[in-house]
Design a protein around this motif. Sequence first.
Motif, PDB file in Angstrom:
ATOM      1  N   ILE A 142     -12.785   6.346   7.227  1.00 56.23           N
ATOM      2  CA  ILE A 142     -12.671   6.470   5.776  1.00 56.23           C
ATOM      3  C   ILE A 142     -12.086   7.833   5.456  1.00 56.23           C
ATOM      4  N   ARG A 143     -11.146   7.880   4.530  1.00 58.87           N
ATOM      5  CA  ARG A 143     -10.543   9.167   4.174  1.00 58.87           C
ATOM      6  C   ARG A 143      -9.996   9.163   2.752  1.00 58.87           C
ATOM      7  N   LEU A 144     -10.021  10.345   2.164  1.00 62.68           N
ATOM      8  CA  LEU A 144      -9.390  10.538   0.859  1.00 62.68           C
ATOM      9  C   LEU A 144      -7.902  10.767   1.098  1.00 62.68           C
ATOM     10  N   VAL A 145      -7.059  10.025   0.384  1.00 67.40           N
ATOM     11  CA  VAL A 145      -5.617  10.094   0.628  1.00 67.40           C
ATOM     12  C   VAL A 145      -4.863  10.334  -0.677  1.00 67.40           C
ATOM     13  N   GLU A 146      -3.746  11.051  -0.557  1.00 71.96           N
ATOM     14  CA  GLU A 146      -2.834  11.225  -1.693  1.00 71.96           C
ATOM     15  C   GLU A 146      -1.446  10.816  -1.222  1.00 71.96           C
ATOM     16  N   PRO A 147      -1.172   9.500  -1.232  1.00 71.01           N
ATOM     17  CA  PRO A 147       0.057   8.978  -0.631  1.00 71.01           C
ATOM     18  C   PRO A 147       1.309   9.420  -1.379  1.00 71.01           C
ATOM     19  N   ASP A 148       2.366   9.691  -0.603  1.00 67.49           N
ATOM     20  CA  ASP A 148       3.652   9.970  -1.255  1.00 67.49           C
ATOM     21  C   ASP A 148       4.409   8.657  -1.454  1.00 67.49           C
ATOM     22  N   ARG A 149       5.550   8.767  -2.087  1.00 70.06           N
ATOM     23  CA  ARG A 149       6.347   7.596  -2.451  1.00 70.06           C
ATOM     24  C   ARG A 149       6.736   6.757  -1.232  1.00 70.06           C
ATOM     25  N   ASP A 150       7.049   7.412  -0.110  1.00 65.62           N
ATOM     26  CA  ASP A 150       7.477   6.679   1.087  1.00 65.62           C
ATOM     27  C   ASP A 150       6.362   5.777   1.618  1.00 65.62           C
ATOM     28  N   VAL A 151       5.155   6.311   1.650  1.00 64.41           N
ATOM     29  CA  VAL A 151       4.011   5.519   2.117  1.00 64.41           C
ATOM     30  C   VAL A 151       3.799   4.301   1.210  1.00 64.41           C
ATOM     31  N   LEU A 152       3.881   4.534  -0.094  1.00 58.94           N
ATOM     32  CA  LEU A 152       3.637   3.443  -1.042  1.00 58.94           C
ATOM     33  C   LEU A 152       4.760   2.418  -1.017  1.00 58.94           C
ATOM     34  N   ALA A 153       5.996   2.882  -0.831  1.00 58.21           N
ATOM     35  CA  ALA A 153       7.128   1.948  -0.753  1.00 58.21           C
ATOM     36  C   ALA A 153       6.963   1.035   0.463  1.00 58.21           C
ATOM     37  N   GLU A 154       6.445   1.589   1.549  1.00 61.33           N
ATOM     38  CA  GLU A 154       6.198   0.776   2.744  1.00 61.33           C
ATOM     39  C   GLU A 154       5.062  -0.218   2.487  1.00 61.33           C
ATOM     40  N   HIS A 155       3.986   0.293   1.919  1.00 57.64           N
ATOM     41  CA  HIS A 155       2.821  -0.554   1.653  1.00 57.64           C
ATOM     42  C   HIS A 155       3.166  -1.712   0.716  1.00 57.64           C
ATOM     43  N   TYR A 156       3.936  -1.411  -0.330  1.00 59.01           N
ATOM     44  CA  TYR A 156       4.243  -2.411  -1.361  1.00 59.01           C
ATOM     45  C   TYR A 156       5.662  -2.963  -1.242  1.00 59.01           C
ATOM     46  N   ALA A 157       6.225  -2.970  -0.022  1.00 59.64           N
ATOM     47  CA  ALA A 157       7.612  -3.419   0.182  1.00 59.64           C
ATOM     48  C   ALA A 157       7.873  -4.805  -0.407  1.00 59.64           C
ATOM     49  N   GLU A 158       6.873  -5.689  -0.305  1.00 59.54           N
ATOM     50  CA  GLU A 158       7.089  -7.071  -0.779  1.00 59.54           C
ATOM     51  C   GLU A 158       7.271  -7.142  -2.295  1.00 59.54           C
ATOM     52  N   HIS A 159       6.868  -6.107  -3.017  1.00 64.37           N
ATOM     53  CA  HIS A 159       6.958  -6.137  -4.484  1.00 64.37           C
ATOM     54  C   HIS A 159       8.180  -5.403  -5.038  1.00 64.37           C
ATOM     55  N   GLU A 160       9.003  -4.830  -4.166  1.00 62.90           N
ATOM     56  CA  GLU A 160      10.179  -4.079  -4.639  1.00 62.90           C
ATOM     57  C   GLU A 160      11.043  -4.960  -5.527  1.00 62.90           C
ATOM     58  N   GLY A 161      11.441  -4.410  -6.671  1.00 67.29           N
ATOM     59  CA  GLY A 161      12.289  -5.155  -7.594  1.00 67.29           C
ATOM     60  C   GLY A 161      11.536  -5.895  -8.685  1.00 67.29           C
ATOM     61  N   LYS A 162      10.211  -6.054  -8.515  1.00 70.57           N
ATOM     62  CA  LYS A 162       9.431  -6.735  -9.559  1.00 70.57           C
ATOM     63  C   LYS A 162       9.193  -5.780 -10.730  1.00 70.57           C
ATOM     64  N   PRO A 163       8.965  -6.318 -11.931  1.00 69.25           N
ATOM     65  CA  PRO A 163       8.807  -5.460 -13.121  1.00 69.25           C
ATOM     66  C   PRO A 163       7.676  -4.441 -13.005  1.00 69.25           C
ATOM     67  N   PHE A 164       6.610  -4.785 -12.283  1.00 65.81           N
ATOM     68  CA  PHE A 164       5.476  -3.859 -12.202  1.00 65.81           C
ATOM     69  C   PHE A 164       5.578  -2.883 -11.029  1.00 65.81           C
ATOM     70  N   TYR A 165       6.694  -2.966 -10.252  1.00 66.75           N
ATOM     71  CA  TYR A 165       6.800  -2.159  -9.032  1.00 66.75           C
ATOM     72  C   TYR A 165       6.771  -0.652  -9.318  1.00 66.75           C
ATOM     73  N   GLU A 166       7.652  -0.183 -10.205  1.00 67.22           N
ATOM     74  CA  GLU A 166       7.697   1.264 -10.511  1.00 67.22           C
ATOM     75  C   GLU A 166       6.391   1.748 -11.134  1.00 67.22           C
ATOM     76  N   PRO A 167       5.869   1.050 -12.170  1.00 66.27           N
ATOM     77  CA  PRO A 167       4.565   1.473 -12.704  1.00 66.27           C
ATOM     78  C   PRO A 167       3.458   1.461 -11.639  1.00 66.27           C
ATOM     79  N   LEU A 168       3.537   0.516 -10.721  1.00 66.17           N
ATOM     80  CA  LEU A 168       2.527   0.444  -9.645  1.00 66.17           C
ATOM     81  C   LEU A 168       2.584   1.689  -8.766  1.00 66.17           C
ATOM     82  N   LEU A 169       3.798   2.095  -8.371  1.00 63.28           N
ATOM     83  CA  LEU A 169       3.924   3.297  -7.543  1.00 63.28           C
ATOM     84  C   LEU A 169       3.479   4.549  -8.306  1.00 63.28           C
TER      85      LEU A 169
END
Length: 136
Positions: free
Chosen positions: A35-62
């Motif tokens: 278990i750890r406290l994390v402050e992910p950068d954009r690259d980590v989140l883009a990898e995690h949420y790759a399947e949602h790229e291009g969807k309307p909520f993608y940018e607000p989600l990141l």
Amino acid sequence: TEETLVLVKPDGVARGLTGSILARIEAKGYALVDIRLVEPDRDVLAEHYAEHEGKPFYEPLLEFMMSGPSVAIRLAGNRVIEGFRSLAGTTDPTTAAPGTIRGDFGRDWGLAVQQNLVHGSDSPESAARELGIWFS
Ligand code: ATP
């Protein structure tokens, strides 16, 4: 036994719900492996949420996921992938069943992204991929 990635998202941490969420996970009998406290950068989140790229909520989600720290958990147990998603409830907090994390604590803020407190991997393949991203 099986492992999954759980995230307490920035809204859960900011609202002081980490302990309440962990209590439900522990009461269900799942084991905290890491278990750890994390402050992910954009690259980590883009990898995690790759399947949602291009969807309307993608940018607000990141943006939301970069708005504050999250808690990342490597969680283990029999059928923990399915079991944690059952504890979490469905994506939309308004209609998530009472008794679930999202149903009991989640609020619809009327924003472009659902701030729904937690994430849990949805398959063994996702779990392996996501654990590699957050616990490498
Ligand atoms: P999670 O994967 O986070 O456990 P989920 O599998 O129910 O939840 P996904 O479909 O993977 O949700 O979407 C990832 C996240 O993107 C959601 O948890 C939510 O924060 C946001 N999201 C998904 N769909 C929408 C939508 N239609 N409108 C706004 N936000 C959304």
